[in-house]
Design a protein around this motif. Sequence first.
Motif: not given
Ligand SMILES: [Zn+2]
Length: 122
Positions: A83-85, A87-92, A109-114
């Motif tokens: 559901t992350n708007s 939707r970066d690859a790291t999150c996924i 915590q996602c290192p990319q979007c935090r």
């Molecule tokens: Zn992320």
Amino acid sequence: MEEIDAVSKEQKEKESGVNAEIEKINVFKKELDAEVTAHEKELAALKGERAEMVSRIDPAVYKTYMSLLRDSGDGVAVTTARTNSVRDATCISLHSFMSKSGKNEEIIQCPQCRRILYASEE
Ligand SMILES: [Zn+2]
């Protein structure tokens, strides 16, 4: 004289029409005031609940959460990759890993979007 009476009668009718409108507005205003009071009570209750929840959260996690809320731009601090708007690859990939482990026990915590991520069933 009759003309004056007619004008006076017309004026009285207009006045009573205006008074009826004023009365309607006053009734509506009272309803709105009651709604505002009810919402203020609800808000105070929710603020109380929130303060109680915050008291049970690790202060460091709460600080991170609040800074994410402030900086995220869209008001999203906690999310699943699904559901992350952003939707970066790291999150996924993190989400996929978390879903497989089936655990939400630590703060990740996602290192990319935090954003703080949690696993969800898809
Ligand atoms: Zn992320």
